[in-house]
Design an enzyme around this catalytic site. Sequence first.
Site, PDB file in Angstrom:
ATOM      1  N   GLY A  89      -8.225   0.402  -6.813  1.00 45.47           N
ATOM      2  CA  GLY A  89      -9.515  -0.184  -6.436  1.00 45.47           C
ATOM      3  C   GLY A  89     -10.646   0.395  -7.262  1.00 45.47           C
TER       4      GLY A  89
ATOM      5  N   GLY B 149      -1.500  -9.975  -2.793  1.00 42.07           N
ATOM      6  CA  GLY B 149      -1.393  -9.485  -4.170  1.00 42.07           C
ATOM      7  C   GLY B 149      -0.162  -8.612  -4.312  1.00 42.07           C
ATOM      8  NE  ARG B 150      -1.159  -4.754  -8.776  1.00 46.69           N
ATOM      9  CZ  ARG B 150      -2.137  -5.047  -9.640  1.00 46.69           C
ATOM     10  NH1 ARG B 150      -1.888  -5.709 -10.739  1.00 46.69           N
ATOM     11  NH2 ARG B 150      -3.371  -4.663  -9.398  1.00 46.69           N
TER      12      ARG B 150
ATOM     13  NE  ARG C 118     -11.140   1.080  -2.204  1.00 45.10           N
ATOM     14  CZ  ARG C 118      -9.956   1.560  -2.546  1.00 45.10           C
ATOM     15  NH1 ARG C 118      -9.006   1.699  -1.632  1.00 45.10           N
ATOM     16  NH2 ARG C 118      -9.706   1.905  -3.803  1.00 45.10           N
TER      17      ARG C 118
ATOM     18  CG  ASP D 117      -4.480   5.067   4.532  1.00 43.69           C
ATOM     19  OD1 ASP D 117      -4.417   6.246   4.948  1.00 43.69           O
ATOM     20  OD2 ASP D 117      -4.302   4.760   3.335  1.00 43.69           O
TER      21      ASP D 117
ATOM     22  CG  HIS E 198      -7.989   6.422   1.278  1.00 40.58           C
ATOM     23  ND1 HIS E 198      -9.162   5.899   0.813  1.00 40.58           N
ATOM     24  CD2 HIS E 198      -6.995   5.731   0.650  1.00 40.58           C
ATOM     25  CE1 HIS E 198      -8.906   4.918  -0.059  1.00 40.58           C
ATOM     26  NE2 HIS E 198      -7.591   4.806  -0.170  1.00 40.58           N
ATOM     27  CB  ILE E 199      -2.270   9.408   3.167  1.00 37.35           C
ATOM     28  CG1 ILE E 199      -1.882   8.673   4.465  1.00 37.35           C
ATOM     29  CG2 ILE E 199      -3.084  10.662   3.472  1.00 37.35           C
ATOM     30  CD1 ILE E 199      -0.898   9.451   5.342  1.00 37.35           C
ATOM     31  N   GLY E 200      -2.640   6.161   1.544  1.00 36.87           N
ATOM     32  CA  GLY E 200      -1.799   5.033   1.131  1.00 36.87           C
ATOM     33  C   GLY E 200      -0.874   5.336  -0.033  1.00 36.87           C
ATOM     34  CB  SER E 201      -1.454   5.923  -3.521  1.00 41.44           C
ATOM     35  OG  SER E 201      -2.572   6.795  -3.592  1.00 41.44           O
TER      36      SER E 201
END
Length: 349
Positions: free
Chosen positions: A104, A182-183, A268, A292, A316-319
């Site tokens: 993002g 999307g992806r 977001r 998240d 915010h641990i998505g990745s």
Amino acid sequence: AMQQVSVAKNSLRRIVTSFRLTDELLSQVSAASLPVDKDAQTVNDPKLVVEHAGVGGKHATREQLLSAVPGCDAVIVNVEDKVDNQLLESAGSQLQCISTMSVGFDHIDVGACRNHKVKIGNTPGVLTETTADLTLALMLATARRIPQSANAARNGKWQSWEPFGFAGLDLHSSTVGIVGLGRIGQAVARRCRGFGCRILYAGPSRKPEAESMLGGAENASYVELHTLLQQSDFVVPLCRLSDETKEMFNGKAFREMKSTAVFVNVSRGGTVNQDDLAAALQTGEIAAAGLDVTTPEPLPTSHPLFGLDNCVILPHIGSASVATRTAMMRIALNNAVAAIEGRALQAEV
């Protein structure tokens, strides 16, 4: 033709980072052989310096970043760092690139970067599967009340077996509404199909290839947003934050959702009106929410959402898997180096 870098080859090039890169990556810089891509191409430039703007290994404050960037050639940032005219002007006209360790880029003023002729690098693709895993984890944690149940066990509130003690909602065989296929949206949908879910999706356009990958239009249907909100057991925004999506999940949207619906946001924080969400959770307009992402990040612990038993909030641990964050960091550095050397970025906004 590739734009030639105007600075003489023998001068020192500086990359400023807002966060600490790993020692492993930095040792590759100092050894002057940075892997650029899978083909293990190397760049030899002993005149490259990477400088962390923060103190004591901590994330740089805005003030620290602003005072570190003058004269640098590239800045590596993450979602916490606001990139605007002030930062670009502080850096100066030799700045080639803003490289963000994220997919993002709503924290970056893209127009300002274009005006300053500064390239923007990001890290799409590499975090898709890891973020989709976390999305499923948060859907399950929220629906099955896992954090609340774990806390009860830990705090001695697990006294006896009750027929409906800690009972939650099923993910299997449910209808999952994905806003933005999307992806990451497609990766989440693929996982949900394994749980026997029916997929509804909304977005700017229909995606026939994605539908066929998910078992055809009867298993993955393109619908209007209001239809998705009315019919879904799980509502999962995976769209990017833009003027169109800002606070699209507001009181009106929550009123359209089922009272048994679970809202899970891994996109977001800005796509949600948090006051409206808190009200919908308090009044039972929807059943539960898993977040998240929030506004702001970190969310103050005094925020009403933290006081609700039917809301699960993650930092915010998505990745955030070790492998994926390492890959993102490497791409962010590769993008900055490529820009300085006048090569194509691995991923450019």
